[in-house]
Design an enzyme around this catalytic site. Structure first.
Site, PDB file in Angstrom:
ATOM      1  N   HIS A   1      10.568  16.366  -4.397  1.00 48.65           N
ATOM      2  CA  HIS A   1       9.798  16.532  -2.946  1.00 48.65           C
ATOM      3  C   HIS A   1      11.073  16.619  -2.075  1.00 48.65           C
ATOM      4  O   HIS A   1      12.285  15.985  -2.308  1.00 48.65           O
ATOM      5  CB  HIS A   1       9.116  15.442  -2.508  1.00 48.65           C
ATOM      6  CG  HIS A   1       7.822  15.274  -3.368  1.00 48.65           C
ATOM      7  ND1 HIS A   1       6.485  14.461  -2.884  1.00 48.65           N
ATOM      8  CD2 HIS A   1       7.252  15.795  -4.401  1.00 48.65           C
ATOM      9  CE1 HIS A   1       5.537  14.757  -3.759  1.00 48.65           C
ATOM     10  NE2 HIS A   1       5.876  15.387  -4.707  1.00 48.65           N
TER      11      HIS A   1
ATOM     12  N   GLU B   1      11.534  15.133   0.839  1.00 52.45           N
ATOM     13  CA  GLU B   1      12.120  14.023   1.199  1.00 52.45           C
ATOM     14  C   GLU B   1      13.215  13.297   0.184  1.00 52.45           C
ATOM     15  O   GLU B   1      14.299  12.933   0.327  1.00 52.45           O
ATOM     16  CB  GLU B   1      11.026  12.883   1.524  1.00 52.45           C
ATOM     17  CG  GLU B   1      10.010  13.536   2.438  1.00 52.45           C
ATOM     18  CD  GLU B   1       8.854  14.244   1.977  1.00 52.45           C
ATOM     19  OE1 GLU B   1       9.063  14.996   1.332  1.00 52.45           O
ATOM     20  OE2 GLU B   1       7.549  13.506   2.196  1.00 52.45           O
TER      21      GLU B   1
ATOM     22  N   CYS C   1       4.211  11.413   1.186  1.00 53.09           N
ATOM     23  CA  CYS C   1       3.206  10.752   0.210  1.00 53.09           C
ATOM     24  C   CYS C   1       3.899   9.527  -0.261  1.00 53.09           C
ATOM     25  O   CYS C   1       4.737   8.796   0.357  1.00 53.09           O
ATOM     26  CB  CYS C   1       3.205  11.797  -1.120  1.00 53.09           C
ATOM     27  SG  CYS C   1       4.654  11.663  -2.060  1.00 53.09           S
TER      28      CYS C   1
ATOM     29  N   CYS D   1       7.363   9.393  -1.570  1.00 46.92           N
ATOM     30  CA  CYS D   1       8.276   9.460  -0.842  1.00 46.92           C
ATOM     31  C   CYS D   1       8.353   8.360   0.472  1.00 46.92           C
ATOM     32  O   CYS D   1       9.420   7.962   0.764  1.00 46.92           O
ATOM     33  CB  CYS D   1       8.124  10.843  -0.137  1.00 46.92           C
ATOM     34  SG  CYS D   1       8.408  12.175  -1.063  1.00 46.92           S
TER      35      CYS D   1
END
Length: 150
Positions: free
Chosen positions: A52, A54, A83, A86
């Site tokens: 991801h 992040e 999410c 993260c």
């Protein structure tokens, strides 16, 4: 820099996502407002479920930051509400602030579905500001998913 400037930089980072990856971008800034790292989602491009934006930006920032993995004093700007993975990563990295664009009611963990980052049981709780340039960030995602539904 304003929070809007930070999220605009994350929007620019999102442009680096592959055509198959959801265009989410993240940028990490140090306490002086200097950019440490930026990344776009790369799960499809790398075959890595943890890729991801992040997480990728946090990894890169940690390798540059003077205090190793501790990103105290740093701000993470991202185009979409993080999410649970993260949110957990930014808490463990001790990020001081999180600013994000679009809310994610289906899997958001910074206020929508869950609020991992402000759980009183945690030793570290970053400041959060969501909904920054929400429409712009949401439009990028809508265009991506609309193109896949054709």
């Amino acid at each position: 820099m304003t929070d809007e400037d930070l999220v605009r930089a994350a929007l620019t980072a999102a442009q680096g996502a592959s055509d198959l990856d959801v265009p989410v971008g993240a940028v990490v800034y140090d306490a002086d407002g200097r950019e440490l790292a930026r990344a776009a989602n790369a799960r499809e491009a790398t075959g890595d479920p943890t890729a991801h934006a992040e997480v990728l930006a946090l990894r890169a920032a940690a390798s540059l930051h003077g205090d190793g993995w501790r990103l105290e004093g740093c701000t993470l700007a991202v185009t979409l509400e993080p999410c649970t993975m993260c949110a957990g990563a930014l808490v463990l990295a001790r990020v001081s602030r999180v600013v994000f664009g679009a809310w994610e009611p289906k899997s958001g963990a910074v206020g929508s579905l869950w609020d991992v980052v402000r759980d009183q049981r945690l030793a570290h709780r970053p400041e959060v500001r969501g909904g920054i340039l929400e429409n712009e960030c949401g439009d990028v995602l809508r265009r991506f998913f609309d193109a896949r539904r054709l």
